[in-house]
Design a protein around this motif. Structure first.
Motif, PDB file in Angstrom:
ATOM      1  N   ASP A  88      30.302  -1.848  36.735  1.00 57.82           N
ATOM      2  CA  ASP A  88      30.165  -1.640  38.188  1.00 57.82           C
ATOM      3  C   ASP A  88      29.555  -0.276  38.519  1.00 57.82           C
ATOM      4  O   ASP A  88      29.931   0.383  39.483  1.00 57.82           O
ATOM      5  CB  ASP A  88      31.531  -1.783  38.866  1.00 57.82           C
ATOM      6  CG  ASP A  88      31.435  -1.915  40.379  1.00 57.82           C
ATOM      7  OD1 ASP A  88      30.364  -2.325  40.878  1.00 57.82           O
ATOM      8  OD2 ASP A  88      32.418  -1.581  41.074  1.00 57.82           O
ATOM      9  N   GLY A  89      28.620   0.153  37.682  1.00 59.19           N
ATOM     10  CA  GLY A  89      27.938   1.421  37.935  1.00 59.19           C
ATOM     11  C   GLY A  89      28.588   2.628  37.317  1.00 59.19           C
ATOM     12  O   GLY A  89      28.041   3.735  37.428  1.00 59.19           O
ATOM     13  N   ALA A  90      29.723   2.477  36.668  1.00 62.79           N
ATOM     14  CA  ALA A  90      30.382   3.615  36.022  1.00 62.79           C
ATOM     15  C   ALA A  90      29.668   3.964  34.726  1.00 62.79           C
ATOM     16  O   ALA A  90      29.274   3.078  33.964  1.00 62.79           O
ATOM     17  CB  ALA A  90      31.845   3.294  35.747  1.00 62.79           C
ATOM     18  N   SER A  91      29.532   5.249  34.459  1.00 68.07           N
ATOM     19  CA  SER A  91      28.848   5.683  33.244  1.00 68.07           C
ATOM     20  C   SER A  91      29.805   5.807  32.063  1.00 68.07           C
ATOM     21  O   SER A  91      29.426   5.542  30.925  1.00 68.07           O
ATOM     22  CB  SER A  91      28.154   7.026  33.476  1.00 68.07           C
ATOM     23  OG  SER A  91      29.117   8.039  33.768  1.00 68.07           O
ATOM     24  N   ALA A  92      31.058   6.227  32.327  1.00 68.24           N
ATOM     25  CA  ALA A  92      32.061   6.467  31.277  1.00 68.24           C
ATOM     26  C   ALA A  92      31.538   7.433  30.225  1.00 68.24           C
ATOM     27  O   ALA A  92      31.950   7.385  29.080  1.00 68.24           O
ATOM     28  CB  ALA A  92      32.482   5.145  30.622  1.00 68.24           C
ATOM     29  N   ASN A  93      30.634   8.313  30.625  1.00 66.54           N
ATOM     30  CA  ASN A  93      30.011   9.265  29.707  1.00 66.54           C
ATOM     31  C   ASN A  93      29.761  10.563  30.472  1.00 66.54           C
ATOM     32  O   ASN A  93      28.999  10.566  31.452  1.00 66.54           O
ATOM     33  CB  ASN A  93      28.703   8.694  29.168  1.00 66.54           C
ATOM     34  CG  ASN A  93      28.113   9.531  28.053  1.00 66.54           C
ATOM     35  OD1 ASN A  93      28.323  10.734  27.976  1.00 66.54           O
ATOM     36  ND2 ASN A  93      27.356   8.901  27.172  1.00 66.54           N
ATOM     37  N   PRO A  94      30.371  11.679  30.084  1.00 64.98           N
ATOM     38  CA  PRO A  94      30.176  12.938  30.812  1.00 64.98           C
ATOM     39  C   PRO A  94      28.725  13.389  30.897  1.00 64.98           C
ATOM     40  O   PRO A  94      28.319  13.960  31.917  1.00 64.98           O
ATOM     41  CB  PRO A  94      31.026  13.936  30.019  1.00 64.98           C
ATOM     42  CG  PRO A  94      32.062  13.103  29.358  1.00 64.98           C
ATOM     43  CD  PRO A  94      31.395  11.812  29.018  1.00 64.98           C
ATOM     44  N   THR A  95      27.930  13.162  29.848  1.00 58.26           N
ATOM     45  CA  THR A  95      26.542  13.614  29.908  1.00 58.26           C
ATOM     46  C   THR A  95      25.737  12.814  30.933  1.00 58.26           C
ATOM     47  O   THR A  95      24.830  13.357  31.565  1.00 58.26           O
ATOM     48  CB  THR A  95      25.883  13.498  28.528  1.00 58.26           C
ATOM     49  OG1 THR A  95      25.959  12.147  28.061  1.00 58.26           O
ATOM     50  CG2 THR A  95      26.560  14.416  27.530  1.00 58.26           C
ATOM     51  N   VAL A  96      26.062  11.530  31.117  1.00 52.46           N
ATOM     52  CA  VAL A  96      25.381  10.738  32.145  1.00 52.46           C
ATOM     53  C   VAL A  96      25.770  11.233  33.534  1.00 52.46           C
ATOM     54  O   VAL A  96      24.922  11.326  34.438  1.00 52.46           O
ATOM     55  CB  VAL A  96      25.713   9.248  31.984  1.00 52.46           C
ATOM     56  CG1 VAL A  96      25.072   8.424  33.091  1.00 52.46           C
ATOM     57  CG2 VAL A  96      25.237   8.735  30.623  1.00 52.46           C
ATOM     58  N   SER A  97      27.039  11.564  33.731  1.00 55.13           N
ATOM     59  CA  SER A  97      27.475  12.100  35.027  1.00 55.13           C
ATOM     60  C   SER A  97      26.810  13.445  35.313  1.00 55.13           C
ATOM     61  O   SER A  97      26.403  13.717  36.451  1.00 55.13           O
ATOM     62  CB  SER A  97      29.003  12.251  35.040  1.00 55.13           C
ATOM     63  OG  SER A  97      29.635  11.004  34.865  1.00 55.13           O
ATOM     64  N   LEU A  98      26.682  14.297  34.290  1.00 58.43           N
ATOM     65  CA  LEU A  98      25.993  15.575  34.483  1.00 58.43           C
ATOM     66  C   LEU A  98      24.510  15.351  34.746  1.00 58.43           C
ATOM     67  O   LEU A  98      23.894  16.102  35.514  1.00 58.43           O
ATOM     68  CB  LEU A  98      26.191  16.451  33.243  1.00 58.43           C
ATOM     69  CG  LEU A  98      27.603  16.989  33.023  1.00 58.43           C
ATOM     70  CD1 LEU A  98      27.689  17.734  31.690  1.00 58.43           C
ATOM     71  CD2 LEU A  98      28.021  17.908  34.159  1.00 58.43           C
ATOM     72  N   GLN A  99      23.933  14.345  34.135  1.00 57.97           N
ATOM     73  CA  GLN A  99      22.534  14.031  34.403  1.00 57.97           C
ATOM     74  C   GLN A  99      22.341  13.622  35.861  1.00 57.97           C
ATOM     75  O   GLN A  99      21.371  14.040  36.508  1.00 57.97           O
ATOM     76  CB  GLN A  99      22.078  12.892  33.490  1.00 57.97           C
ATOM     77  CG  GLN A  99      20.670  12.383  33.764  1.00 57.97           C
ATOM     78  CD  GLN A  99      20.313  11.203  32.894  1.00 57.97           C
ATOM     79  OE1 GLN A  99      19.959  11.354  31.735  1.00 57.97           O
ATOM     80  NE2 GLN A  99      20.403  10.008  33.446  1.00 57.97           N
TER      81      GLN A  99
END
Length: 301
Positions: A88-99
């Motif tokens: 549902d659009g969640a990245s579950a990855n800190p580097t993707v969120s920082l991107q």
């Protein structure tokens, strides 16, 4: 094969529980809270539990379960595809969120909330999976309980090489993600799943191929064989550097830090109509000749 069937049932149960959690949070919580906290928590919880069980199958399955690496890689591709389709659009990855933060797609507060939810989700997933293993439903889980206290570090190469491997995996993953992020899910999901499977198969023997700081923290930071700062260097700084390199190569700049494009020249939107200019120039020549002819035909004094 009974152990494999139990693991498949476990994967299905985890996906079902996380899907129910997403539906309930979408109905009960505000859109901001659902997007920043509940959605990322559910995605990280699902990813961590699936990854831990899959790593157990990868390490014990060839000699304890009678199935080879091809079965595990097939499961990895299917689980990655299911995770991408159900997240549902969640990245579950800190580097993707920082991107997303560096691309001006997320605010600082929202990014901090996503990172917190990812950490909580992976930590909870690790604790629940350990509880599930303690039930020893299969012989594989019995063996896993025996070797769990003696787990060794996933860093099986020199520290610089391991950091380079994790950074390269993150670089390739984010480069593919930036390319297909606006594509239709029918195209984006299998492409990302195939990328994750290929990177795990290639780099797994060196570092485990996490390229996800939260997942690596929950999975291997507690194991002996490497210091805390070794883990930070390989599994935090390596993927972060890979993400920045991919973003810089794809965009030419990092919008949150500077607007100037460092790699690619910006073409002007307005072009001079060359055809009209040429026509005017060619039209001026006969006029000048005619003017010159008249002056030469006039009687000189």
């Amino acid at each position: 094969m009974d152990g494999l069937n139990v693991s498949i049932a476990f994967f299905s149960l985890v996906v079902g529980v996380c899907q129910v959690l997403r539906c309930l949070s979408k109905r009960l919580l505000s859109p901001g809270t659902h997007g920043c906290l509940a959605r990322e928590f559910a995605g990280s919880f699902q990813l961590c539990m699936s990854c831990l069980e899959l790593r157990m199958l990868m390490e014990i399955g060839p000699w304890g379960g009678g199935f080879g690496l091809d079965v595990v890689l097939t499961l990895l591709f299917l689980l990655s595809a299911v995770h991408g389709a159900s997240s549902d659009g969640a990245s579950a990855n800190p580097t993707v969120s920082l991107q997303e933060f560096l691309l001006l797609e997320s605010s600082l507060a929202a990014t901090a909330a996503k990172l917190l939810a990812q950490g909580m989700g992976t930590g909870t997933g690790w604790a629940v999976t350990r509880l599930y293993w303690s039930w020893e439903l299969t012989q594989l889980h019995f063996i896993q309980n025996l070797i769990a206290p003696e787990c060794s570090s996933s860093i099986r190469a020199s520290l610089p090489l391991s950091a380079f491997v994790e950074g390269s995996c993150s670089f390739l993953f984010h480069l593919v993600l930036l390319k297909v992020r606006q594509s239709h899910p029918l195209c984006r999901v299998p492409v990302l799943a195939a990328t994750v499977t290929f990177l795990t198969y290639t780099a797994g023997p060196f570092t485990g191929a996490f390229f996800n700081p939260a997942l690596a923290t929950a999975t291997t930071f507690h194991c002996s064989g490497s210091s805390f700062w070794d883990y930070v260097w390989v599994y935090w700084l390596g993927p972060l550097a890979g993400m920045l390199a991919a973003l810089l190569l794809f965009q030419g700049n990092i919008p949150r830090l500077f607007q100037r494009n460092l790699l690619y020249s910006q073409k002007s939107k307005y072009r001079v109509p060359k055809a009209k200019v040429t026509a005017q120039v060619e039209g001026d020549k006969p006029q000048r000749k005619r003017t010159g002819g008249k002056s030469s035909s006039e009687p000189r004094a």
